[in-house]
Motif scaffolding. Sequence first.
Motif, short mmCIF file in Angstrom:
data_model
loop_
_atom_site.label_atom_id
_atom_site.label_comp_id
_atom_site.label_asym_id
_atom_site.label_seq_id
_atom_site.Cartn_x
_atom_site.Cartn_y
_atom_site.Cartn_z
N GLU A 130 0.81 -1.23 0.00
CA GLU A 130 0.00 0.00 0.00
C GLU A 130 0.84 1.27 0.00
OE1 GLU A 130 -2.81 -0.04 3.16
OE2 GLU A 130 -3.66 -2.00 2.62
N GLY A 131 2.12 1.14 0.39
CA GLY A 131 2.97 2.32 0.48
C GLY A 131 2.86 2.98 1.85
N LYS A 132 3.73 3.92 2.11
CA LYS A 132 3.75 4.62 3.40
C LYS A 132 3.47 6.10 3.18
CE LYS A 132 7.91 3.27 4.62
NZ LYS A 132 9.11 3.05 5.45
N SER A 133 3.05 6.73 4.26
CA SER A 133 2.80 8.18 4.20
C SER A 133 4.12 8.93 4.09
CB SER A 133 2.05 8.63 5.46
OG SER A 133 0.82 7.94 5.59
N THR A 134 4.06 10.07 3.44
CA THR A 134 5.25 10.90 3.25
C THR A 134 4.98 12.30 3.80
OG1 THR A 134 5.82 9.69 1.23
CG2 THR A 134 6.90 11.80 1.58
N VAL A 135 5.85 12.76 4.67
CA VAL A 135 5.69 14.09 5.26
C VAL A 135 6.17 15.14 4.26
CG1 VAL A 135 6.37 15.61 7.15
CG2 VAL A 135 5.99 13.18 7.59
N LEU A 136 5.30 16.07 3.92
CA LEU A 136 5.66 17.14 2.98
C LEU A 136 5.92 18.46 3.69
CD1 LEU A 136 3.23 16.47 0.00
CD2 LEU A 136 5.51 15.55 0.42
N ILE A 137 5.27 18.68 4.84
CA ILE A 137 5.52 19.87 5.65
C ILE A 137 5.63 19.43 7.10
CG2 ILE A 137 4.65 22.11 6.42
CD1 ILE A 137 3.12 22.38 3.84
N GLN A 138 6.69 19.83 7.76
CA GLN A 138 6.89 19.47 9.17
C GLN A 138 7.40 20.69 9.94
OE1 GLN A 138 9.43 16.10 9.83
NE2 GLN A 138 8.67 15.78 11.90
N LEU A 190 1.65 20.88 -4.56
CA LEU A 190 1.48 21.02 -3.11
C LEU A 190 0.49 22.13 -2.77
CD1 LEU A 190 2.27 20.37 -0.19
CD2 LEU A 190 4.19 21.96 -0.43
N LEU A 191 0.63 23.27 -3.44
CA LEU A 191 -0.28 24.38 -3.17
C LEU A 191 -1.72 24.03 -3.55
CD1 LEU A 191 1.90 27.40 -4.38
CD2 LEU A 191 1.46 26.66 -2.03
N GLU A 192 -1.87 23.26 -4.64
CA GLU A 192 -3.22 22.83 -5.03
C GLU A 192 -3.84 21.94 -3.96
OE1 GLU A 192 -5.42 20.12 -8.48
OE2 GLU A 192 -3.33 20.72 -8.72
N LYS A 193 -3.06 21.01 -3.43
CA LYS A 193 -3.56 20.12 -2.37
C LYS A 193 -3.90 20.91 -1.11
CE LYS A 193 -3.35 15.93 -4.16
NZ LYS A 193 -4.51 15.02 -4.22
N ALA A 210 1.88 18.50 7.33
CA ALA A 210 1.13 17.99 6.19
C ALA A 210 1.76 16.68 5.74
CB ALA A 210 1.09 18.99 5.04
N VAL A 211 0.92 15.67 5.54
CA VAL A 211 1.43 14.35 5.15
C VAL A 211 0.65 13.85 3.96
CG1 VAL A 211 -0.09 13.25 6.85
CG2 VAL A 211 1.89 12.00 5.97
N LEU A 212 1.37 13.30 2.99
CA LEU A 212 0.76 12.72 1.80
C LEU A 212 0.45 11.26 2.10
CD1 LEU A 212 0.01 13.15 -1.21
CD2 LEU A 212 2.30 12.32 -1.79
N PRO A 232 -0.95 7.29 1.48
CA PRO A 232 -0.77 6.34 0.38
C PRO A 232 -1.88 6.41 -0.67
CG PRO A 232 -0.35 5.27 2.49
CD PRO A 232 -0.88 6.64 2.80
N SER A 233 -3.07 6.86 -0.26
CA SER A 233 -4.19 6.98 -1.20
C SER A 233 -4.03 8.17 -2.14
CB SER A 233 -5.50 7.10 -0.44
OG SER A 233 -5.51 8.28 0.36
N GLY A 234 -3.06 9.07 -1.85
CA GLY A 234 -2.86 10.26 -2.67
C GLY A 234 -3.46 11.52 -2.08
N SER A 235 -4.24 11.40 -0.99
CA SER A 235 -4.80 12.59 -0.35
C SER A 235 -3.77 13.22 0.58
CB SER A 235 -6.07 12.22 0.43
OG SER A 235 -5.77 11.30 1.46
N LEU A 236 -3.94 14.51 0.82
CA LEU A 236 -3.02 15.25 1.68
C LEU A 236 -3.75 15.62 2.97
CD1 LEU A 236 -0.12 16.54 1.72
CD2 LEU A 236 -1.24 18.69 1.10
N SER A 237 -3.22 15.16 4.10
CA SER A 237 -3.77 15.51 5.42
C SER A 237 -3.00 16.69 5.96
CB SER A 237 -3.67 14.32 6.38
OG SER A 237 -4.38 13.21 5.88
N VAL A 238 -3.75 17.71 6.39
CA VAL A 238 -3.13 18.99 6.78
C VAL A 238 -3.53 19.35 8.20
CG1 VAL A 238 -2.96 21.45 6.25
CG2 VAL A 238 -3.12 19.78 4.39
N LEU A 239 -2.53 19.72 9.01
CA LEU A 239 -2.77 20.24 10.36
C LEU A 239 -2.33 21.71 10.38
CD1 LEU A 239 -3.51 19.79 13.37
CD2 LEU A 239 -1.09 19.24 13.75
#
Length: 285
Positions: A91-99, A118-121, A136-138, A140-147
């Motif tokens: 399934e892949g792992k999540s990737t942190v894009l903003i920390q 990234l800005l679009e997400k 912000a974490v990407l 595995p499904s391709g969605s971006l979760s943002v705090l």
Amino acid sequence: MPEWIVVVLRSFSLLIILFFMTKWLGKKQISQLNVFEYISGIVLGGIVAIHTIDPNANIVYAFLSMFIWFIVPLCVEYVSLKSKRFRDFTEGKSTVLIQDGKIMEDNLKKEGYSTDDLLEKLRDNNVFLASDVEFAVLEPSGSLSVLPKKENQPLTAKDLGLNVAPEKEPQTVIMDGEMLLEPLANLSLNVNWLETELDKQNVSIENVFLAQADNQGQLYLDLYDDKLAVPSPSEIPLLLATMNKCQADLELFALATENQHSKQLYERNSKKLQQAIDLIRPYLS
């Protein structure tokens, strides 16, 4: 048998099989596909398409190949539930894009993400400034979760120190003019209550397109005739307003009287009523 009849029969039979296979694979297969599920979905669709339009193709081979592409994803999903290492591989792992408010450029390149992507997400998550994001974490499904950062998060009742009443989800009790008994039971309501509420509005159930009730026993109606307006429920706001008025009247009576015994009685009952209002206000607000 004419070939067009063969095509029709194959189409219906393979479509029914594919429908049940998709249901057995679970809702996850439909909503969020990982790489393996994406591939299996494409292949299953291709198998159905090929054996549907080709009357000369052996239908047994279609059943056999569909079974294989059904059982393999099912086994993979089962093993994934048991092993995190295998799940990360398939399934892949999540990737942190903003920390900590800092964009991770190396991770962006690793995932093939441009700054515009990234800005679009972020905009999809109602965030228009990257500097407003704490984490912000990407997925595995391709969605971006943002705090968002704490100062950019909306205020909650907990932040304000307010006590709020627990709330259940609203239930649809009438749909297309038909009464639904199970949602009524979920709210501990009955048919008599619903009929009484409809009588208050002077509405018959046949004229109701949709009716929903909340956990406070308020009924919201939408009628077939859009020209008819149905007033919003007002019992709870009126109850709170009446209690506030009674409490204010008791305070006025205490100020107006010169009899000490009466003054103490009014003041004592005013305080008790205020305590009751404070207790039930979360349920009536």
